[in-house]
Design an enzyme around this catalytic site. Sequence first.
Site, mmCIF file in Angstrom:
data_model
loop_
_atom_site.group_PDB
_atom_site.id
_atom_site.type_symbol
_atom_site.label_atom_id
_atom_site.label_comp_id
_atom_site.label_asym_id
_atom_site.label_seq_id
_atom_site.Cartn_x
_atom_site.Cartn_y
_atom_site.Cartn_z
ATOM 1 N N ASN A 81 46.768 49.787 36.011
ATOM 2 C CA ASN A 81 45.571 50.306 36.664
ATOM 3 C C ASN A 81 45.622 51.804 36.948
ATOM 4 O O ASN A 81 44.606 52.418 37.182
ATOM 5 C CB ASN A 81 45.317 49.549 37.976
ATOM 6 C CG ASN A 81 46.550 49.461 38.842
ATOM 7 O OD1 ASN A 81 47.552 48.844 38.454
ATOM 8 N ND2 ASN A 81 46.524 50.081 39.996
ATOM 9 N N THR A 106 34.572 25.942 50.054
ATOM 10 C CA THR A 106 33.228 25.875 49.480
ATOM 11 C C THR A 106 33.053 26.982 48.446
ATOM 12 O O THR A 106 33.413 28.127 48.692
ATOM 13 C CB THR A 106 32.168 26.011 50.601
ATOM 14 O OG1 THR A 106 32.366 24.917 51.510
ATOM 15 C CG2 THR A 106 30.762 25.995 50.052
ATOM 16 N N SER A 147 39.006 39.934 37.874
ATOM 17 C CA SER A 147 38.214 40.138 39.081
ATOM 18 C C SER A 147 36.807 40.630 38.766
ATOM 19 O O SER A 147 36.610 41.450 37.862
ATOM 20 C CB SER A 147 38.929 41.179 39.951
ATOM 21 O OG SER A 147 38.211 41.407 41.135
ATOM 22 N N GLY A 148 35.814 40.162 39.536
ATOM 23 C CA GLY A 148 34.421 40.525 39.301
ATOM 24 C C GLY A 148 34.127 42.005 39.455
ATOM 25 O O GLY A 148 33.456 42.609 38.623
ATOM 26 N N HIS A 149 34.663 42.619 40.523
ATOM 27 C CA HIS A 149 34.215 43.982 40.830
ATOM 28 C C HIS A 149 34.821 45.042 39.921
ATOM 29 O O HIS A 149 34.465 46.216 40.020
ATOM 30 C CB HIS A 149 34.438 44.313 42.309
ATOM 31 C CG HIS A 149 35.855 44.588 42.714
ATOM 32 N ND1 HIS A 149 36.320 45.869 42.916
ATOM 33 C CD2 HIS A 149 36.899 43.776 42.957
ATOM 34 C CE1 HIS A 149 37.590 45.820 43.289
ATOM 35 N NE2 HIS A 149 37.968 44.562 43.318
ATOM 36 N N GLN A 155 42.492 44.926 34.668
ATOM 37 C CA GLN A 155 41.950 46.127 34.021
ATOM 38 C C GLN A 155 41.677 45.900 32.531
ATOM 39 O O GLN A 155 41.043 46.720 31.878
ATOM 40 C CB GLN A 155 42.923 47.310 34.180
ATOM 41 C CG GLN A 155 43.143 47.736 35.626
ATOM 42 C CD GLN A 155 41.937 48.439 36.247
ATOM 43 O OE1 GLN A 155 40.998 48.838 35.552
ATOM 44 N NE2 GLN A 155 41.955 48.568 37.555
ATOM 45 N N CYS A 203 48.269 57.218 49.763
ATOM 46 C CA CYS A 203 48.216 57.506 51.195
ATOM 47 C C CYS A 203 48.874 56.381 51.964
ATOM 48 O O CYS A 203 48.409 55.257 51.948
ATOM 49 C CB CYS A 203 46.769 57.615 51.666
ATOM 50 S SG CYS A 203 46.005 59.149 51.200
ATOM 51 N N THR A 215 43.609 39.589 43.697
ATOM 52 C CA THR A 215 44.712 39.446 44.652
ATOM 53 C C THR A 215 44.992 37.959 44.881
ATOM 54 O O THR A 215 46.143 37.512 44.815
ATOM 55 C CB THR A 215 44.367 40.151 45.980
ATOM 56 O OG1 THR A 215 44.128 41.538 45.709
ATOM 57 C CG2 THR A 215 45.499 40.020 46.985
#
Length: 412
Positions: A161, A250, A209-211, A189, A336, A76
């Site tokens: 995605n 940081t 993205s890492g996750h 993705q 939703c 994001t």
Amino acid sequence: MAPKLPIYFDNAATTRCDPRVVEAMLPYFSEKFGNAASRNHRFGWEGEEAVELAREQAAALIGANPKEIIFTSGSTESNNLAIKGAALMYAKAPAGQQGRGHVIAAVHEHKAVLDPCKRLQREGFDVTFLEPGADGIITADMVAAAMRPDTILVTIMWANNEIGTINEVPQIGALCHERDVVLHTDATQWVGKMPTDVERDHIDLLSWSGHKIYGPKGVGALYVRRRKPRIRLEAIMDGGGHERGMRSGTMNVTGIVGFGKACELCAQEMEHERERLLKLRRKLEGELTRRIEVSQVNGHAEKRLPNIANVSFGFVEGESLMMGVKDIACSSGSACTSASLEPSYVLKSLGVGDELAHSSLRLSLGRWSTEEEVDWAIEAIVKAVEHLRTMSPLYDLHKEGIDISKIQWQAH
Ligand SMILES: *Cc1c(COP(=O)(O)O)cnc(C)c1O
């Protein structure tokens, strides 16, 4: 053998952090806790060294130079920095005026691209949102047709995605380079699952993205091309001038170490994983559509990621279907919102009707998905759909050969 329940088939939403990633991160919480920007002592040097190793691991995964990697808090933020940062830097008119420049995106991008684009619109930029074909794909021809003399930025995701479809990003990149237009791609993705080379593929800016790649949440990266051409960005976050002034704050050393390790593991295991997941996905889609009539796979049949299947089932109600398969953690074709269930805007953009969009499942496989799980899920979904259809009068009409789209409904 029955797999352990519930089955996790929602890897497009997030992935389990690989234990090898966690192990690499652990020392950086309380032993090696230095601030990577502390230049005067060993604690700082240790942190900086760890960050620079991660930068190399991240760069290697996409064929970049480590100097071209900016660490962020995730896709994001990377998308925001790329889209707003490039638009502001290459604007053709000052703030407050119209005619600041033209941007090209697609209607079925992730919200993390759509919303920054909408903000640009409010700030005087002109944005064209391209519609994909019924196969879900944005082609280079579509982008070429939308280009204008004042186009400054194109942002097209590499793989979607929700449906996993793959856009013609390398061809779009070549087109952008011909016309001196900046290309950003949300590759969240794509990267880590598919071979990526920012040089060969003509990419200027790339988010990931890492996750989504078996790393930690809250850390990601933006690739920013440094030569041929050198891309400049207006910073969004001002502060201590970290990351070449493009992203102050940081460094999240622990997260970055995990991100780097996750990138390294993906690079090592990608080829084998791709084959394995593709086989599983094909079995899942093939069996579901073979055994359940009036069902369809959404998106192009072949030009898709190996791990994402999106299947719609006619004559079942979306919420009941989700209830019926609650031992499978997956996503539905409904978004939703606070008050109501809206059909997915991605499926709508392909021309999938509201009913079929609601009764669709996104099943996204990952590193720990097994054939046993796929087999179990097939049986469970077939059973759930069959059960729901025994209660559907419309399905009875369909079986009798009556085309329900032609029925004149009585108005009350
Ligand atoms: C998950 C996802 C994002 C958001 O990434 P975060 O790191 O969670 O901010 C953006 N784009 C796509 C395509 C995604 O799948």
